[in-house]
Design a protein around this motif. Structure first.
Motif, short mmCIF file in Angstrom:
data_model
loop_
_atom_site.label_atom_id
_atom_site.label_comp_id
_atom_site.label_asym_id
_atom_site.label_seq_id
_atom_site.Cartn_x
_atom_site.Cartn_y
_atom_site.Cartn_z
N LYS A 16 0.69 -1.36 -0.05
CA LYS A 16 0.05 -0.44 -0.27
C LYS A 16 0.43 1.15 -0.12
O LYS A 16 0.29 2.33 -0.59
CB LYS A 16 -0.61 -0.08 0.93
N PHE A 92 -10.25 -8.93 -0.65
CA PHE A 92 -10.09 -7.19 -1.86
C PHE A 92 -9.66 -7.96 -2.63
O PHE A 92 -8.62 -8.27 -2.61
CB PHE A 92 -9.76 -6.67 -0.40
N CYS A 93 -8.95 -6.73 -3.54
CA CYS A 93 -7.57 -6.66 -4.25
C CYS A 93 -6.89 -5.43 -4.15
O CYS A 93 -7.50 -4.64 -3.69
CB CYS A 93 -8.92 -5.46 -5.98
N ARG A 96 -6.77 -2.32 -6.78
CA ARG A 96 -7.59 -0.95 -6.54
C ARG A 96 -7.40 -0.29 -5.05
O ARG A 96 -7.97 0.20 -4.58
CB ARG A 96 -9.24 -1.64 -6.46
N GLU A 97 -7.11 -1.72 -3.70
CA GLU A 97 -7.25 -0.47 -2.07
C GLU A 97 -5.89 -0.25 -2.35
O GLU A 97 -6.48 1.17 -1.62
CB GLU A 97 -6.98 -2.18 -1.15
N CYS A 101 -8.85 2.74 -5.13
CA CYS A 101 -10.02 2.85 -6.10
C CYS A 101 -11.74 3.53 -5.87
O CYS A 101 -11.92 2.75 -5.20
CB CYS A 101 -9.55 1.62 -7.28
N ARG A 106 -14.18 -2.76 -4.64
CA ARG A 106 -12.32 -3.42 -4.18
C ARG A 106 -12.69 -4.40 -3.59
O ARG A 106 -11.77 -5.30 -3.81
CB ARG A 106 -12.36 -2.11 -3.39
N ASP A 107 -13.89 -4.76 -3.15
CA ASP A 107 -13.76 -6.53 -2.95
C ASP A 107 -13.86 -7.08 -3.59
O ASP A 107 -13.73 -8.33 -3.19
CB ASP A 107 -14.90 -6.53 -1.90
N CYS A 177 -6.60 0.83 -11.72
CA CYS A 177 -5.56 0.00 -10.47
C CYS A 177 -4.39 -1.38 -10.75
O CYS A 177 -3.58 -0.91 -10.15
CB CYS A 177 -6.66 0.15 -9.62
#
Length: 275
Positions: A16, A92-93, A96-97, A101, A106-107, A177
């Motif tokens: 992240k 989650f991705c 995208r997280e 995004c 995102r899930d 993303c």
């Protein structure tokens, strides 16, 4: 000693914090041979990843033995999911997280197959049934995501799943993303993602309205619109997004009759999903 859950927590935090800098790091592989070899060895060695065109972007009018109805590109995923003893779905991705995004769910995370999938921490998801996995794939199609399947060393590293040849990744990617937006910046020696064999993009420049929709949706910079269409076949991964988005039908994906069978053959040797 760091246990599995602690390792996953650390991996997620690092991704992240560094994700948006992936383009800069990818560009460095073209400037330094030493850095390129290190990156290749740690994150890409042994990779074999292919992009599956979106079903809605193509037409295939041939069935394979045992299949129900018309064969479509996503049947590559369905075949491998049906064979797998272990199926893990992320909650989650991570892409995208990490990008924050707001355009796609995102899930809708990745699915992982093979023995390595059984070693993924339940901190990020859970083992599911084949039926649940197929429903997940359908939701990803409906959301406009593109499937990417193959052996991806990065996943085996950050998820700490053991040997990278024991994990098969199915990513569900958006154009804004996706990790592989860095593909144009990577040195050509370590680019490990390719189109599905037998799939190709056809361009009819006379139909182009110059709206730019294709350029906006392309995540590798393979297409430019204006006075006609400029299409870079070397960059194009034939995902089909642009063909779906084009209002003038100037773009379309053509898939050879044998392409799905060949794609399955390419994937099934990467990981022994039945073990």
């Amino acid at each position: 000693m760091i246990n599995l859950i602690d390792f996953t927590d650390i991996s997620v935090a690092i991704i992240k914090r560094t994700f948006k800098g992936r383009f800069r790091l990818a560009a460095l592989t073209g400037r330094s041979g030493i850095f390129r070899r290190i990156v290749d060895r740690l994150f890409f060695e042994g990779d074999d990843i292919q992009v599956i065109p979106r079903n809605a972007s193509i037409k295939i009018n041939r069935s394979i033995p045992g299949a129900q109805g018309t064969v479509v590109p996503s049947d590559v995923l369905r075949e491998m999911i049906g064979r797998s003893k272990y199926i893990f779905r992320m909650d989650f991705c991570i892409c995208r997280e990490s990008s924050g995004c707001s355009r796609y769910p995102r899930d809708l995370g990745c699915i992982f197959l093979g023995r390595g999938a059984a070693r993924i921490s339940d901190k990020v998801g859970s083992l599911i049934s084949a039926r649940e996995a197929l429903e997940h794939i359908d939701r990803c199609q409906e959301a406009g995501l593109v499937h990417i399947i193959g052996r991806n060393r990065i996943d085996s590293v950050w998820l700490n799943t053991g040997p990278h040849d024991e994990l098969l990744s199915i990513c569900n990617c958006c154009e804004c993303c996706c990790l592989w937006r860095m593909t144009p910046y990577l040195h050509e020696d370590i680019t490990s993602i390719t189109p599905m064999e037998g799939a190709r993009m056809l361009v009819d420049g006379e139909r182009c309205t110059g709206c730019g929709a294709c350029e906006e949706i392309c995540f590798t910079g393979a297409i430019r619109a204006g006075d006609g269409i400029e299409h870079d076949r070397d960059r194009c991964l034939v995902c089909g997004r642009c063909a779906e988005r084009c209002p003038g039908k100037a773009l379309r994906v053509v898939v050879d009759p044998e392409a799905v069978d060949e794609a399955i053959g390419r994937v099934e040797v990467l990981v022994d999903v039945e073990s």
